[in-house]
Design an enzyme around this catalytic site. Structure first.
Site, short mmCIF file in Angstrom:
data_model
loop_
_atom_site.label_atom_id
_atom_site.label_comp_id
_atom_site.label_asym_id
_atom_site.label_seq_id
_atom_site.Cartn_x
_atom_site.Cartn_y
_atom_site.Cartn_z
CE LYS A 1 14.79 10.48 -2.20
NZ LYS A 1 14.77 10.48 -0.72
CD1 TRP A 47 4.59 -4.41 3.37
CD2 TRP A 47 5.00 -4.94 1.24
NE1 TRP A 47 3.49 -5.07 2.88
CE2 TRP A 47 3.70 -5.40 1.58
CE3 TRP A 47 5.47 -5.15 -0.04
CZ2 TRP A 47 2.89 -6.07 0.67
CZ3 TRP A 47 4.65 -5.80 -0.96
CH2 TRP A 47 3.38 -6.26 -0.59
CD GLN A 81 9.14 -0.66 0.79
OE1 GLN A 81 8.82 -1.15 1.87
NE2 GLN A 81 9.14 0.65 0.59
CE LYS A 83 6.18 15.62 -5.19
NZ LYS A 83 5.10 15.56 -4.20
N PRO A 138 0.81 -1.23 0.00
CG PRO A 138 0.12 -0.92 2.22
CD PRO A 138 0.87 -1.87 1.33
CD1 TRP A 196 7.67 1.46 9.04
CD2 TRP A 196 7.49 0.27 7.16
NE1 TRP A 196 8.25 2.18 8.04
CE2 TRP A 196 8.16 1.49 6.88
CE3 TRP A 196 7.26 -0.62 6.12
CZ2 TRP A 196 8.59 1.82 5.60
CZ3 TRP A 196 7.68 -0.30 4.85
CH2 TRP A 196 8.35 0.91 4.59
CG ASP A 202 0.61 2.53 4.77
OD1 ASP A 202 -0.06 2.47 5.81
OD2 ASP A 202 1.77 2.13 4.68
#
Length: 1203
Positions: free
Chosen positions: A600, A567, A563, A603, A47, A527, A86
């Site tokens: 990276k 996750w 992850q 924005k 999610p 988590w 999430d």
């Protein structure tokens, strides 16, 4: 009836139409209905938060998931695909805290948890509409209506059930633990969260003195980069086994103790100190010292302000004396516990609040943020005479992954899940999972599991699933609730929501006479919720128990490599603790998508194009294929470049579409001209006698077999390149070689055979590519299916290509011998094309002969069988085959790779270089076979030496040939011009231009006037002639549109800039026209090569006919013995000897400089030759004008850096 296909296609617009088609017929839901009774393929969707917009990382992972789940459906499985959200945790709270200016728990208390959580609930799905729109636009089929959200009461109830199972197994405990702590978010973080955002920072570096009680003239010296922890110092620690020294500081006159190995940390010169005594660290154990501050002097009664020993003290940094603040460091806490300086039940010496500010206990710095207090603490130490040295230290430091602020380490009471005891079981279950790529399981994830620590699952926050523990005031009585029904039974209240505002007020009567039990204030780490999603998304075990038990573990999951500490880890921990088995069978791990500069994506920096703008410009299929056909699918990083998406559209999707369009054109032509309806029936198709038909059908079936094997192994990174390669095989080989057959020029029967072959391949390719490019395959299929004989259709529903099952291998069509023969033929043709390009001889100009030399007679027989295609593709009169290269005076010669060998061999390079050049042809042939050779005692390999074929000048009759080779075959092309062949080339050129003109005029009558002239081969690089009109005057010139070939291509903006620079045009408001049409930004300038463009600033010059060749004198360049540099790839270039005509003539020195610049070799010395064998050097004496239209060979001389 089959529809005519337009010449031009707007891929994004066509994709929008396909989306409408899928929506109109509810194709995704229909797909699920059709597969309802098939075996299940279980997929878990990790999610995302909807508080931010989807980025390329989400798009990449979503594309991988869509491809695999579409493939699973089309392989005969039922695949439920539910989107998940999430909704809890720091990402949501942090947004609210920023918006409302909330700085700590006090502000939340004033506001009230009810209002705070209402604010959180209001923004949880802020961007859900944008998510749905973007995901749908990408062509991903996933169920948003039947989604799961972590804030649903049913989801939260299953999370409670998971926790209660762990609690009942004794896996939950409460403890004080030094943990990474986010002062911005007022909460501890788990170990894996703290590892997600490291940055290089500059921190204070201070050396502080601790005078011994037994002799205050002698001080221990400790080092720290966190001065803010010094007020909480309770002990010092040394290594008992290391050597320590007592020294006299010559400059300061102080007596100091530190580790001998660390003296260089304080002193540059040995004369700056005098060693008075040496002893092991164990001698210091138990010594008392004077505290830095008196805030916690009462701790002295428990043994504080004593020297302790532990082997964790290292000799790599500091002074070998480590200051101990047990509630701000994990090792400090452990060591102080071992020596009973602190007790489990003793009040923590932790004078820092949740916002990272000093509490009233530290009177001198109360209310100061710890990082800001560093400078004040250092000033105080200096005033007290306890500061020895202060400087700064750059190191890697953890930051909060959500707020991007520095973490501190701080002791906090937390609830933990025991993990350390089950590390072996975690590793065992991990081994049962199939990871792609495999190294992630072994290395990154496996290594992380080996060092797994107990998991802190509690957060001192508000918007999350409350931890269902009701406790007495003394924590002696604890009740763990596992369901809403249980809470209702024990509290006597009706429960419909499980958030804090709905249940915090509920109490449970004590069974031990302790009054009432109240819920602890903490909520779950989000988590823990996402790790519980396999159970919570289906409300297990309260509902769907049998369905879940049948479908667990999941068949497939996919997420990014980050992850492995998120996750993937929480899924594995909970599944192992609950069921003793892994939560998934197969997992694809993708790398990170970075900006084009390797940074990276940000924005703030705006260093990447908006995903939706890319989709609207090039289409979702192009973006999907670009991402999937990249290193990112092998868990490596991808630097995202918009031109990469454009190239996929231009080099893959457009040629594929054109092949489909060409097929439809000829089906319609067959119907119109022969009155024959084309219908394809796989069962009645006759076997073709045409070798290219058999070849392309065999290649397709080999591809189907490869697809089946590799997709079953989830290796998308091997499948996609093969699919893309087949598009090239289809468009640039099969269709190209069979255009006449497909147009019916060889008769109707042969035409139908070719059309049936092409149809079969197009349809099979669409079915294979459907999971990857769902839009274009659907577009083609909607038309192609109209040509299928209804009697041969076996599928029940053929409305959409995504309803069809994937094709299976038809072994009877695979012919490896034919594939091998055509592959050899392709090699010969490609080698011949390279020679033509090198000599700038267009394919329209016929050549006399091609000689193919190969050691294997069987290979020559295969090439012989396909001779007519070589003649046609290379436009040669004759093909000669031979096993004897000596007959043609061919010799092998070698050139060293200066860059590679120069760096490796250094001083020995010159002797090795000379020896390499003297190697005989026989020695080099053996090197070709074995791949290694020993030269001057050094073993060299294929990457060290560049082999070239050259002609033995003593052998006559070979000067007309140009040679090129690959690992197997050697090709000689007779490039001697013959007038009859030049005439034929000119005729072909004329025909080609007339046909283009007819097409442009759409069949209008033409009046043609032919004038005699010659048309020699032109510049190697694309170019345009210019007719420039500014301020009433006109001038001509030439601009190269690329240089070297394939590199440094001009767009319209650059073209105008170059015109301004070269031709001295002052007015920058230029219009560039081809004929009467003004050129726009989207115009492909390369398509205008050889044309004359008009350039106007003001009134445009009159339209004039172009000269048909370059206005200026020029030479072509061929780089010989080195690769280009400075990000250039091409080895063929062009130089203008003048520009404008008769002006700015190039000198010999200028020629050397410009040649070096073209290939990015500006730092290298060059020699220029008129022949490839480097015997005819171009010197200053040679007039430049005599070089016009010739090829100049560029040789790079080695430098001292190479040697």
């Amino acid at each position: 009836m089959v529809q005519q296909v337009p010449e031009n296609i707007n891929f994004p617009a066509e994709e929008e139409k396909i989306l409408q088609f899928w929506s109109e017929f509810n194709c995704f839901q229909e797909c699920l209905k059709q597969s309802k009774h098939k075996p299940k393929f279980t997929f878990y969707d990790g999610p995302p938060f909807a508080t931010g917009l989807p980025h390329y990382g989400h798009i990449l992972a979503g594309t991988i998931k869509d491809i695999v789940t579409r493939y699973a459906h089309q392989s005969g499985f039922h695949v439920d695909r539910r989107f998940g959200w999430d909704c809890h945790g720091l990402p949501v709270e942090y947004e609210i805290d920023k918006t409302l200016g909330i700085r700590g728990p006090e502000d939340v208390a004033k506001m009230g948890i009810v209002e705070y959580n209402n604010q959180c609930r209001a923004i949880v799905m802020r961007y859900s509409t944008e998510w749905k729109s973007t995901v749908t636009r990408l062509g991903r089929w996933i169920d948003f209506d039947n989604d799961y959200k972590t804030l649903y009461p049913q989801f939260m109830e299953s999370v409670w059930w998971v926790f209660k199972q762990l609690y009942d197994k004794g896996l939950v405990y409460r403890g004080v633990k030094v943990m990474p702590f986010s002062t911005a978010c007022n909460t501890p973080l788990s170990n894996f969260e703290s590892h997600q955002n490291y940055k290089d920072v500059q921190d204070p570096s201070v050396f502080v003195t601790f005078p011994l009680e037994e002799d205050e003239n002698v001080s221990l010296v400790a080092w720290t980069t966190t001065p803010w922890t010094l007020p909480s110092n309770l002990a010092l620690c040394v290594n008992p086994d290391m050597q320590y020294v007592k020294i006299k500081d010559v400059i300061r006159g102080k007596l100091l103790i530190l580790m001998e190995a660390r003296l260089p940390a304080l002193y540059k010169l040995e004369t700056d100190y005098e060693v008075l005594e040496r002893f092991p660290g164990s001698r210091l154990k138990g010594k008392k010292y004077r505290p830095l501050f008196d805030y916690f002097v009462q701790c002295k009664e428990n043994g504080a302000f004593t020297v302790l020993t532990d082997s964790y003290v290292r000799e790599e940094e500091g002074t070998g004396v480590v200051h101990q603040a047990p509630y701000f460091g994990a090792d400090d806490y452990r060591v102080c516990m071992d020596f009973s300086i602190i007790q489990k039940d003793s009040p923590p010496i932790c004078p820092v609040d949740a916002s990272g500010c000093f509490t009233a206990e530290v009177t001198d710095f109360t209310g100061q943020y710890v990082k800001d207090a560093d400078k004040n603490i250092i000033r105080t130490l200096k005033e007290e005479g306890r500061l020895l040295v202060a400087s700064t230290f750059t190191h890697s430091y953890p930051f909060c992954w959500r707020s991007d602020t520095p973490l501190i380490y701080k002791a906090v009471p937390s609830w933990f899940v025991r993990v350390e005891h089950m590390v072996d079981q975690l590793l065992k279950n991990n081994d049962l999972c199939y990871w792609v790529p495999e190294f992630v399981r072994e290395k990154r994830f496996g290594n992380w599991l080996k060092d797994a620590r107990d998991w802190a699952i509690s957060r001192n926050r508000y918007w999350g699933t409350p931890i269902p523990l009701w406790v007495s005031d003394d924590f002696e009585e604890v009740v763990c609730i596992g369901s809403m029904a249980e809470l209702e039974e024990l509290s006597g209240a009706k429960v419909s929501d499980l958030h804090r505002e709905s249940i915090d007020h509920l109490t449970i009567p004590s069974r031990c006479g302790k009054g009432v039990l109240r819920r602890i204030s903490e909520v779950f780490d989000c988590w823990f919720e996402s790790g519980s999603m396999p159970y919570a998304q289906v409300h297990y075990p309260f509902e769907n128990k049998r369905e879940f038990d049948d479908a667990f573990p999941a068949d497939f999951i996919a997420e990014g490599i980050d992850q492995t500490r998120g996750w993937f880890y929480t899924l594995l921990v909970l599944a192992t603790a609950l069921f003793g088995q892994p939560p998934f069978r197969n997992v694809i791990v993708n790398g990170l998508v970075l900006a084009s500069d390797g940074q990276k994506m940000s924005k703030r920096k705006k260093n990447y194009p908006d995903p939706l703008s890319i989709i609207h410009k090039y289409g979702a299929d192009a973006l999907r294929l670009y991402l999937i056909n990249s290193p990112v699918v092998r868990a490596e990083n991808l630097r995202f470049k918009e031109e990469g998406v454009r190239d996929v559209l231009k080099d893959v999707l457009l040629p594929w579409y054109n092949a489909y369009r060409f097929f439809i054109q000829n089906v319609l032509r067959l119907q119109k001209e022969e009155e024959m309806e084309f219908l394809y029936n796989e069962n009645t198709v006759k076997e073709s006698a045409n070798v290219t038909d058999r070849w392309v059908l065999s290649c397709m079936q080999s591809l189907v077999g490869f697809f089946e094997t590799e997709m079953a192994a989830y290796r998308l990174y091997t499948v996609v390149p093969r699919l893309v390669k087949f598009v090239d095989v289809l468009t640039n080989w099969y269709v190209r070689m069979n255009r006449r057959r497909l147009k019916g020029e060889n008769g109707v029967e042969d035409c139908v055979m070719a059309l049936e072959t092409l149809f079969s391949v197009l349809l099979s390719l669409c079915r294979l590519m459907a999971p990857y490019t769902p839009f274009l395959t659907e577009l083609m299929y909607q038309n192609l299916k109209l040509l299928i004989d209804p009697g041969s259709v076996q599928d029940k529903d053929t409305l959409s290509i995504h309803y069809l099952m994937l094709p299976h291998v038809r072994e009877e069509l695979i012919d490896k011998n034919t594939e091998s023969a055509v592959s050899r033929m392709q090699s010969v043709i490609e080698l011949g094309r390279v020679i033509r390009d090198r000599k700038t001889i267009p394919i329209k100009y016929p050549l006399k002969e091609i000689v193919v030399i190969h050691q294997d007679p069987e290979a020559l027989n295969e090439i012989k069988s396909l001779e007519k295609y070589i003649i046609e593709e290379l436009n040669v009169r004759k093909v000669t085959l031979s096993t004897d290269k000596n007959k043609y005076g061919i010799r092998l010669r070698a050139e060293p790779d200066h860059m590679v060998l120069g760096k490796r061999l250094k001083g020995a390079f010159r002797a090795v270089m000379t020896a390499i050049k003297q190697l005989s042809s026989e020695e080099l042939e053996r090197f070709q076979e074995t791949g290694t050779i020993v030269v001057e005692g050094h073993e060299l390999h294929e990457e060290d030496i560049r082999l070239m074929y050259t002609f033995d000048q003593t052998a006559g009759g070979t000067t007309q040939y140009e040679a090129h080779s690959d690992a197997q075959a050697l090709v000689l092309l007779d490039v001697t011009p013959e007038q009859s062949m030049v005439d034929e080339g000119v005729a072909r050129e004329v025909i080609n231009r007339i046909q283009k003109l007819r097409k442009k005029l759409k069949g209008s009558d033409l009046e043609i006037t032919l004038t005699r002239g010659s048309s020699p081969p032109g510049p190697a690089c694309a170019y345009v002639n210019l007719n420039i009109c500014t301020n009433g005057s006109e001038q001509g010139g030439v601009l190269l549109l690329e240089n070297p070939k394939g590199d440094n291509r001009l767009d319209l903006l650059k073209l105008k800039s170059v015109i301004t620079s070269i031709f001295g045009v002052k007015n920058t408001d230029l219009a560039v026209l081809h004929g009467e049409t003004e050129i726009r930004n989207q115009t492909d300038l390369l398509s205008l090569s050889g044309k004359t463009l008009r350039v106007a600033a003001g009134s445009a010059p009159a339209v004039v006919d172009g000269p048909g060749s370059a206005l200026c004198r020029y030479i072509n360049l061929q780089l010989l013995n080195s690769g280009p540099q400075e990000c250039v790839k091409g080895t063929v270039g062009t130089l203008l000897l003048e520009n404008p005509p008769g002006q700015n003539g190039l000198t010999h020195q200028g020629l050397l400089y410009e040649a070096a610049k073209v290939f990015g070799l500006r730092s290298r010395k060059l020699k220029l030759f008129l022949n490839e064998t480097q015997t005819d050097e171009i010197t200053e004496e040679i007039p430049m004008k005599t070089l016009n239209m010739k090829t100049v060979y560029v040789s790079v001389l080695p430098t001292t850096a190479d040697i």
